[in-house]
Design a protein around this motif. Structure first.
Motif, PDB file in Angstrom:
ATOM      1  N   ASP A 102       0.681  -1.163   0.000  1.00 60.84           N
ATOM      2  CA  ASP A 102      -0.123  -0.085   0.069  1.00 60.84           C
ATOM      3  C   ASP A 102       0.810   1.425  -0.219  1.00 60.84           C
ATOM      4  O   ASP A 102       0.346   2.312   0.209  1.00 60.84           O
ATOM      5  N   GLY A 103       2.114   1.071  -0.195  1.00 55.37           N
ATOM      6  CA  GLY A 103       2.998   2.333  -0.430  1.00 55.37           C
ATOM      7  C   GLY A 103       3.738   2.469   1.093  1.00 55.37           C
ATOM      8  O   GLY A 103       4.669   3.071   0.909  1.00 55.37           O
ATOM      9  N   ARG A 104       3.366   1.912   1.985  1.00 47.38           N
ATOM     10  CA  ARG A 104       3.948   2.193   3.271  1.00 47.38           C
ATOM     11  C   ARG A 104       4.445   0.810   4.034  1.00 47.38           C
ATOM     12  O   ARG A 104       5.357   0.661   4.699  1.00 47.38           O
ATOM     13  N   ARG A 105       3.812  -0.371   3.605  1.00 50.27           N
ATOM     14  CA  ARG A 105       4.052  -1.574   4.156  1.00 50.27           C
ATOM     15  C   ARG A 105       3.554  -2.758   3.156  1.00 50.27           C
ATOM     16  O   ARG A 105       2.888  -2.505   2.411  1.00 50.27           O
ATOM     17  N   GLU A 164       4.655   0.595  -4.537  1.00 47.44           N
ATOM     18  CA  GLU A 164       4.982  -0.416  -3.454  1.00 47.44           C
ATOM     19  C   GLU A 164       5.455   0.213  -2.350  1.00 47.44           C
ATOM     20  O   GLU A 164       5.025  -0.248  -1.157  1.00 47.44           O
ATOM     21  N   ASP A 165       6.386   1.127  -2.186  1.00 43.80           N
ATOM     22  CA  ASP A 165       6.821   1.743  -1.007  1.00 43.80           C
ATOM     23  C   ASP A 165       7.243   3.290  -1.585  1.00 43.80           C
ATOM     24  O   ASP A 165       8.373   3.505  -2.214  1.00 43.80           O
ATOM     25  N   HIS A 166       6.314   4.232  -1.096  1.00 44.42           N
ATOM     26  CA  HIS A 166       6.693   5.502  -1.627  1.00 44.42           C
ATOM     27  C   HIS A 166       8.171   6.166  -0.941  1.00 44.42           C
ATOM     28  O   HIS A 166       8.390   6.977  -1.824  1.00 44.42           O
ATOM     29  N   LEU A 167       8.545   5.626   0.086  1.00 44.77           N
ATOM     30  CA  LEU A 167       9.844   6.042   0.559  1.00 44.77           C
ATOM     31  C   LEU A 167      11.006   5.983  -0.698  1.00 44.77           C
ATOM     32  O   LEU A 167      12.006   6.535  -0.644  1.00 44.77           O
ATOM     33  N   ARG A 168      10.722   4.921  -1.592  1.00 47.90           N
ATOM     34  CA  ARG A 168      11.693   4.883  -2.605  1.00 47.90           C
ATOM     35  C   ARG A 168      11.821   6.073  -3.602  1.00 47.90           C
ATOM     36  O   ARG A 168      13.118   6.228  -4.367  1.00 47.90           O
ATOM     37  N   ILE A 169      11.093   7.088  -3.541  1.00 40.71           N
ATOM     38  CA  ILE A 169      11.277   8.229  -4.005  1.00 40.71           C
ATOM     39  C   ILE A 169      12.384   9.124  -3.446  1.00 40.71           C
ATOM     40  O   ILE A 169      13.346   9.439  -4.092  1.00 40.71           O
ATOM     41  N   LEU A 170      12.492   8.969  -2.370  1.00 40.25           N
ATOM     42  CA  LEU A 170      13.957   9.699  -1.650  1.00 40.25           C
ATOM     43  C   LEU A 170      14.803   8.774  -1.780  1.00 40.25           C
ATOM     44  O   LEU A 170      16.072   9.404  -1.860  1.00 40.25           O
ATOM     45  N   ARG A 171      15.036   7.778  -1.437  1.00 40.96           N
ATOM     46  CA  ARG A 171      15.906   6.620  -1.697  1.00 40.96           C
ATOM     47  C   ARG A 171      16.638   6.717  -3.125  1.00 40.96           C
ATOM     48  O   ARG A 171      17.778   6.429  -3.050  1.00 40.96           O
ATOM     49  N   ALA A 201       1.880  10.122   2.372  1.00 44.25           N
ATOM     50  CA  ALA A 201       1.277   9.194   3.015  1.00 44.25           C
ATOM     51  C   ALA A 201       2.155   8.558   4.078  1.00 44.25           C
ATOM     52  O   ALA A 201       1.896   7.668   4.866  1.00 44.25           O
ATOM     53  N   LEU A 202       3.480   8.833   4.075  1.00 49.17           N
ATOM     54  CA  LEU A 202       4.388   8.190   4.776  1.00 49.17           C
ATOM     55  C   LEU A 202       4.529   8.907   6.211  1.00 49.17           C
ATOM     56  O   LEU A 202       4.225   9.976   6.558  1.00 49.17           O
ATOM     57  N   SER A 203       4.897   7.953   7.036  1.00 49.43           N
ATOM     58  CA  SER A 203       5.131   8.646   8.624  1.00 49.43           C
ATOM     59  C   SER A 203       6.495   9.519   8.439  1.00 49.43           C
ATOM     60  O   SER A 203       7.425   9.592   7.570  1.00 49.43           O
ATOM     61  N   ARG A 204       6.449  10.683   9.302  1.00 47.28           N
ATOM     62  CA  ARG A 204       7.389  11.961   9.286  1.00 47.28           C
ATOM     63  C   ARG A 204       8.547  11.227   9.910  1.00 47.28           C
ATOM     64  O   ARG A 204       9.643  11.774   9.386  1.00 47.28           O
ATOM     65  N   GLU A 205       8.728  10.211  10.670  1.00 45.69           N
ATOM     66  CA  GLU A 205       9.862   9.781  10.981  1.00 45.69           C
ATOM     67  C   GLU A 205      10.603   9.088   9.901  1.00 45.69           C
ATOM     68  O   GLU A 205      11.927   9.249   9.681  1.00 45.69           O
ATOM     69  N   ARG A 206      10.071   8.217   8.897  1.00 46.53           N
ATOM     70  CA  ARG A 206      10.908   7.798   7.765  1.00 46.53           C
ATOM     71  C   ARG A 206      11.189   8.762   6.761  1.00 46.53           C
ATOM     72  O   ARG A 206      12.307   8.756   6.284  1.00 46.53           O
ATOM     73  N   ALA A 284       7.904  19.177  15.766  1.00 50.10           N
ATOM     74  CA  ALA A 284       6.783  18.258  15.920  1.00 50.10           C
ATOM     75  C   ALA A 284       6.624  17.655  14.441  1.00 50.10           C
ATOM     76  O   ALA A 284       5.939  16.493  14.477  1.00 50.10           O
ATOM     77  N   ARG A 285       6.819  18.447  13.487  1.00 48.74           N
ATOM     78  CA  ARG A 285       6.462  17.790  12.075  1.00 48.74           C
ATOM     79  C   ARG A 285       7.470  16.737  11.747  1.00 48.74           C
ATOM     80  O   ARG A 285       6.721  15.634  10.988  1.00 48.74           O
ATOM     81  N   LEU A 286       8.367  16.624  11.967  1.00 46.39           N
ATOM     82  CA  LEU A 286       9.489  15.590  11.663  1.00 46.39           C
ATOM     83  C   LEU A 286       9.680  14.822  12.948  1.00 46.39           C
ATOM     84  O   LEU A 286      10.774  13.773  12.859  1.00 46.39           O
ATOM     85  N   ARG A 287       9.104  14.663  13.799  1.00 40.40           N
ATOM     86  CA  ARG A 287       9.074  14.267  15.226  1.00 40.40           C
ATOM     87  C   ARG A 287      10.774  14.030  15.678  1.00 40.40           C
ATOM     88  O   ARG A 287      11.358  13.039  15.752  1.00 40.40           O
ATOM     89  N   LEU A 288      11.191  15.315  15.806  1.00 35.12           N
ATOM     90  CA  LEU A 288      12.732  15.330  16.276  1.00 35.12           C
ATOM     91  C   LEU A 288      12.720  15.063  17.633  1.00 35.12           C
ATOM     92  O   LEU A 288      11.637  15.408  18.379  1.00 35.12           O
TER      93      LEU A 288
END
Length: 398
Positions: A102-105, A164-171, A201-206, A284-288
């Protein structure tokens, strides 16, 4: 580019040998995979040892425990266990195929097909498998050629890989920054730009972790300039504009010249508009962490003590923050930055008891007088000789 894995020192350790022996690596049942293969082929240090195996997680556990290896079920839902030895820690994952994403898991099922396991990975250079101890490479998607050419390329259709995994954009941008040469793969670049909104759609931590990995790379300014030109970061960090990239480039150059280690929070601050409240907003936004949010807050407003009085600045804000502010300030801060290299905050030579002993009644007035003394003492260079301390105390009580 060599097409055979060079001998791996970790494999010759007692722990490495025990794991490889228990999991039948000599017969190809278990193979080294991913970043460890990629980095070894490039002559880079191998820091993370990941193994892929045709054995089930249960069989892996039984075999390792029988060999005296501690097993931790760190990702058992996805077929991963961690083998812990005195020499090193290795992740062992059963061959998998995606059932749904689903783009996240992803929901996965086990398979005995090595190519099917490779097909679910992101980039060709990360889908290389090495057979140990011989070092033969399994490469189904042209990863060896891409690695030799400095080309980061999605396996299959880039849009599907990103779905499949949206984080692959940044990767994609991180791996091109590390391993790419020349222009990025056009199909991958177009897919990342087209699907930038998927990052929301991704968690801010990722998102934070991936951006911070990019920020400390040598080519971070170039990479951020590319992402910003394509609007990739706009959905999640609209405050970062292309006009801020020269600040990051100047900071990176200054760090290299002054001998400062790249720091993701410091570099992130260089990309942000200078204003109060950065720590609260982006923390707060990036869960620092609280510490990182506080550092970001400090970078949001200038310190009037810098660069003129670096010791006073370091006394009140801390050495780390003061040195970071000087790096962000510019070349005029170098001498002050160097002056703080081995500086330690001196202890305040006067306490509230000393104020009371001088005749001030206990209460808020003691704190006010002590603060005045501290301010004047720091402005005077933090002297510790008794005569100078007494004179400053007299002035604070006058």
């Amino acid at each position: 580019m060599t097409r055979t894995l060079p001998p791996q020192a970790w494999a010759a350790t007692p722990g490495g040998g025990a794991v490889l022996g228990a999991l039948d690596a000599a017969n190809g049942t278990t193979r080294l995979v991913g970043g460890a293969v990629r980095d070894a082929l490039l002559g880079l240090p191998v820091t993370d040892v990941d193994l892929a195996t045709a054995l089930s997680p249960g069989d892996v556990t039984k075999r390792l425990e029988a060999a005296g290896v501690q097993v931790v079920p760190t990702g058992i839902a996805h077929g991963t266990v961690t083998a812990v030895t005195p020499d090193l820690i290795m992740e062992v994952t059963t061959l998998r195929r995606d059932v749904s994403t689903d783009g996240r898991r992803a929901t996965v099922a086990y398979t005995d097909d090595w190519r099917e396991d490779a097909a679910r990975r992101d980039f060709t250079i990360n889908a290389l498998y090495a057979r140990l101890p011989g070092g033969g490479i399994d490469d189904w998607f042209g990863g060896l050629d891409d690695l030799g050419a400095g080309r980061v390329r999605f396996i299959g259709a880039p849009l599907q890989r990103i779905a499949e995994d949206h984080l692959r954009i940044l990767r994609f941008f991180r791996f091109h920054s590390r391993f790419g040469r020349g222009e990025p793969d056009a199909a991958g670049l177009a897919a990342c730009a087209a699907r930038a909104n998927d990052l929301m759609a991704l968690s801010r931590e990722r998102i934070r972790d991936e951006l911070f990995r990019i920020l400390v790379l040598p080519r971070a300014p170039e990479t951020f300039a590319l992402m910003l030109s394509l609007g990739v970061l706009k959905p999640v960090l609209p405050e970062i504009l292309p006009a801020r990239v020269p600040n990051l480039a100047a900071l990176a150059a200054r760090e290299a010249e002054w001998g400062a280690e790249p720091d993701p929070i410091r570099r992130f601050a260089a990309l942000l508009p200078q204003r109060a409240g950065l720590g609260a907003e982006f923390g707060a936004r990036l869960r620092l962490s609280r510490r990182d949010a506080a550092r970001l807050d400090a970078f949001g407003i200038p310190d009037p003590l810098l660069p003129g009085d670096p010791h006073a600045a370091a006394y009140f804000s801390g050495v780390e923050v003061a040195r970071d502010r000087l790096l962000l300030l510019g070349d005029e801060g170098r001498s002050a930055w160097e002056a703080l290299a081995n500086w330690e905050k001196p202890p305040l030579p006067v306490s509230g008891k000393d104020i009371i002993a001088r005749g001030v009644s206990a209460g808020p007035e003691v704190s006010r007088r002590l603060q005045r003394f501290e301010r004047d003492w720091v402005a005077s260079g933090c002297p510790l000789d008794a005569a100078r301390v007494d004179a400053l105390l007299d002035a604070a009580l006058g």
